[in-house]
Design a protein around this motif. Structure first.
Motif, PDB file in Angstrom:
ATOM      1  N   ARG A   1     -32.197 -81.885   5.726  1.00  0.00           N
ATOM      2  CA  ARG A   1     -32.351 -82.709   4.574  1.00  0.00           C
ATOM      3  C   ARG A   1     -31.515 -83.915   5.159  1.00  0.00           C
ATOM      4  O   ARG A   1     -30.536 -83.929   5.548  1.00  0.00           O
ATOM      5  CB  ARG A   1     -31.569 -82.300   3.612  1.00  0.00           C
ATOM      6  N   PHE A   2     -32.272 -85.059   5.176  1.00  0.00           N
ATOM      7  CA  PHE A   2     -31.909 -86.461   5.507  1.00  0.00           C
ATOM      8  C   PHE A   2     -30.854 -87.038   4.254  1.00  0.00           C
ATOM      9  O   PHE A   2     -31.342 -87.056   3.258  1.00  0.00           O
ATOM     10  CB  PHE A   2     -32.977 -87.232   5.991  1.00  0.00           C
ATOM     11  N   LYS A   3     -29.685 -87.357   4.951  1.00  0.00           N
ATOM     12  CA  LYS A   3     -28.753 -88.298   3.681  1.00  0.00           C
ATOM     13  C   LYS A   3     -29.048 -89.619   4.037  1.00  0.00           C
ATOM     14  O   LYS A   3     -28.983 -90.331   3.003  1.00  0.00           O
ATOM     15  CB  LYS A   3     -27.491 -87.796   4.038  1.00  0.00           C
ATOM     16  N   LYS A   4     -28.897 -90.018   5.049  1.00  0.00           N
ATOM     17  CA  LYS A   4     -29.294 -91.624   5.595  1.00  0.00           C
ATOM     18  C   LYS A   4     -29.916 -91.849   6.825  1.00  0.00           C
ATOM     19  O   LYS A   4     -29.672 -90.961   7.776  1.00  0.00           O
ATOM     20  CB  LYS A   4     -27.846 -92.470   5.202  1.00  0.00           C
ATOM     21  N   PRO A   5     -30.361 -92.839   7.065  1.00  0.00           N
ATOM     22  CA  PRO A   5     -30.860 -93.357   8.555  1.00  0.00           C
ATOM     23  C   PRO A   5     -29.784 -93.474   9.474  1.00  0.00           C
ATOM     24  O   PRO A   5     -28.800 -94.084   9.251  1.00  0.00           O
ATOM     25  CB  PRO A   5     -31.568 -94.905   8.344  1.00  0.00           C
ATOM     26  N   GLY A   6     -30.176 -92.644  10.603  1.00  0.00           N
ATOM     27  CA  GLY A   6     -29.128 -92.756  11.727  1.00  0.00           C
ATOM     28  C   GLY A   6     -29.299 -93.954  12.613  1.00  0.00           C
ATOM     29  O   GLY A   6     -30.224 -94.140  13.345  1.00  0.00           O
ATOM     30  N   LYS A   7     -28.494 -94.916  12.425  1.00  0.00           N
ATOM     31  CA  LYS A   7     -28.363 -96.099  13.455  1.00  0.00           C
ATOM     32  C   LYS A   7     -27.269 -96.105  14.606  1.00  0.00           C
ATOM     33  O   LYS A   7     -27.221 -97.006  15.322  1.00  0.00           O
ATOM     34  CB  LYS A   7     -28.419 -97.289  12.602  1.00  0.00           C
ATOM     35  N   THR A   8     -26.375 -94.974  14.390  1.00  0.00           N
ATOM     36  CA  THR A   8     -25.296 -95.069  15.343  1.00  0.00           C
ATOM     37  C   THR A   8     -25.148 -93.530  16.142  1.00  0.00           C
ATOM     38  O   THR A   8     -26.131 -92.735  15.791  1.00  0.00           O
ATOM     39  CB  THR A   8     -23.928 -95.365  14.371  1.00  0.00           C
ATOM     40  N   THR A   9     -24.216 -93.473  17.031  1.00  0.00           N
ATOM     41  CA  THR A   9     -23.947 -92.267  17.595  1.00  0.00           C
ATOM     42  C   THR A   9     -23.646 -91.318  16.488  1.00  0.00           C
ATOM     43  O   THR A   9     -22.644 -91.429  15.669  1.00  0.00           O
ATOM     44  CB  THR A   9     -22.881 -92.343  18.613  1.00  0.00           C
ATOM     45  N   LEU A  10     -24.202 -89.906  16.565  1.00  0.00           N
ATOM     46  CA  LEU A  10     -23.954 -88.896  15.543  1.00  0.00           C
ATOM     47  C   LEU A  10     -23.565 -87.622  16.451  1.00  0.00           C
ATOM     48  O   LEU A  10     -23.643 -87.482  17.617  1.00  0.00           O
ATOM     49  CB  LEU A  10     -25.031 -88.552  14.899  1.00  0.00           C
ATOM     50  N   TYR A  11     -22.662 -86.677  15.824  1.00  0.00           N
ATOM     51  CA  TYR A  11     -22.034 -85.639  16.138  1.00  0.00           C
ATOM     52  C   TYR A  11     -22.287 -84.560  15.330  1.00  0.00           C
ATOM     53  O   TYR A  11     -22.494 -84.482  14.243  1.00  0.00           O
ATOM     54  CB  TYR A  11     -20.672 -85.782  16.616  1.00  0.00           C
ATOM     55  N   ALA A  12     -22.515 -83.303  15.959  1.00  0.00           N
ATOM     56  CA  ALA A  12     -22.700 -82.045  15.219  1.00  0.00           C
ATOM     57  C   ALA A  12     -21.866 -80.960  15.663  1.00  0.00           C
ATOM     58  O   ALA A  12     -21.430 -80.839  16.972  1.00  0.00           O
ATOM     59  CB  ALA A  12     -24.069 -81.618  15.397  1.00  0.00           C
ATOM     60  N   ASP A  13     -21.221 -80.345  14.952  1.00  0.00           N
ATOM     61  CA  ASP A  13     -20.019 -79.310  15.352  1.00  0.00           C
ATOM     62  C   ASP A  13     -20.745 -77.746  14.915  1.00  0.00           C
ATOM     63  O   ASP A  13     -20.940 -77.621  13.762  1.00  0.00           O
ATOM     64  CB  ASP A  13     -18.664 -79.501  14.645  1.00  0.00           C
ATOM     65  N   PHE A  14     -21.022 -77.007  15.863  1.00  0.00           N
ATOM     66  CA  PHE A  14     -21.283 -75.645  15.438  1.00  0.00           C
ATOM     67  C   PHE A  14     -20.252 -74.665  15.789  1.00  0.00           C
ATOM     68  O   PHE A  14     -19.481 -74.537  16.670  1.00  0.00           O
ATOM     69  CB  PHE A  14     -22.615 -75.122  16.539  1.00  0.00           C
ATOM     70  N   VAL A  15     -19.867 -73.758  14.447  1.00  0.00           N
ATOM     71  CA  VAL A  15     -18.770 -73.170  14.501  1.00  0.00           C
ATOM     72  C   VAL A  15     -19.226 -71.654  14.003  1.00  0.00           C
ATOM     73  O   VAL A  15     -19.925 -71.591  12.975  1.00  0.00           O
ATOM     74  CB  VAL A  15     -17.646 -73.677  13.577  1.00  0.00           C
TER      75      VAL A  15
END
Length: 171
Positions: free
Chosen positions: A90-104
């Motif tokens: 589900r896209f919330k907003k367009p990504g124009k910057t560096t993004l991070y994901a944390d898997f826990v």
């Protein structure tokens, strides 16, 4: 985040240079020594840039692909079978910057999974991961469902399926 071990450090280096993962545009920043936490970065770059100048949706998706399966395999051990089963984004907003994901994966989640497997031999477990910028704004949410089974249960189920297919082909 928990400390990285030598083994997880080596694995992280290998994965970041593995062509199939490198092609996603993602970069693994850290894997905890107990395989319960992974941090990934996704930059807008030549590899991830789409027609309208934002991060390609497939990059969000593919850069998050292997982690829950790998984390579960390392935490549950050789007596279990783990497969990625399905995923949705589900896209919330367009990504124009560096993004991070944390898997826990917490110890409580591992205990819950093991308890369900004791009862039924297998489970489908869903995880949600968010791609966020450095301020915590969410750009995409990915739900990944993983199939986990006791290896003996899985092999019996597989043998029964093959026997049934064989009987049906002889009919």
């Amino acid at each position: 985040m928990k400390k990285e071990s030598f083994k997880t450090w080596c694995f992280r280096l290998f994965m970041n240079w593995y062509p199939m993962y490198m092609g996603t545009g993602g970069k693994i920043l850290r894997i905890s020594g107990d395989w319960q936490e992974v941090k990934v970065r996704l930059r807008r770059s030549l590899w991830t840039y789409n027609y309208v100048g934002t991060i390609f949706g497939g990059s969000y998706f593919s850069a998050s692909d292997p982690f829950y399966m790998l984390m579960l395999l390392h935490n549950l051990g050789k007596g279990f079978v783990v497969w990625d089963k399905s995923a949705g984004i589900r896209f919330k907003k367009p990504g124009k910057t560096t993004l991070y994901a944390d898997f826990v994966i917490t110890s409580a989640i591992l205990a819950e999974i093991q308890q369900q497997i004791l009862i039924s031999g297998e489970i489908d477990y869903s995880f949600v991961v968010h791609w966020k910028d450095k301020t915590g704004k969410v750009y995409a949410e990915i739900e990944r469902t993983v199939y986990i089974a006791n290896k003996q249960h899985y092999l019996k189920k597989q043998a029964a399926r093959q026997l049934s297919a064989h009987e049906n082909s002889n009919s």
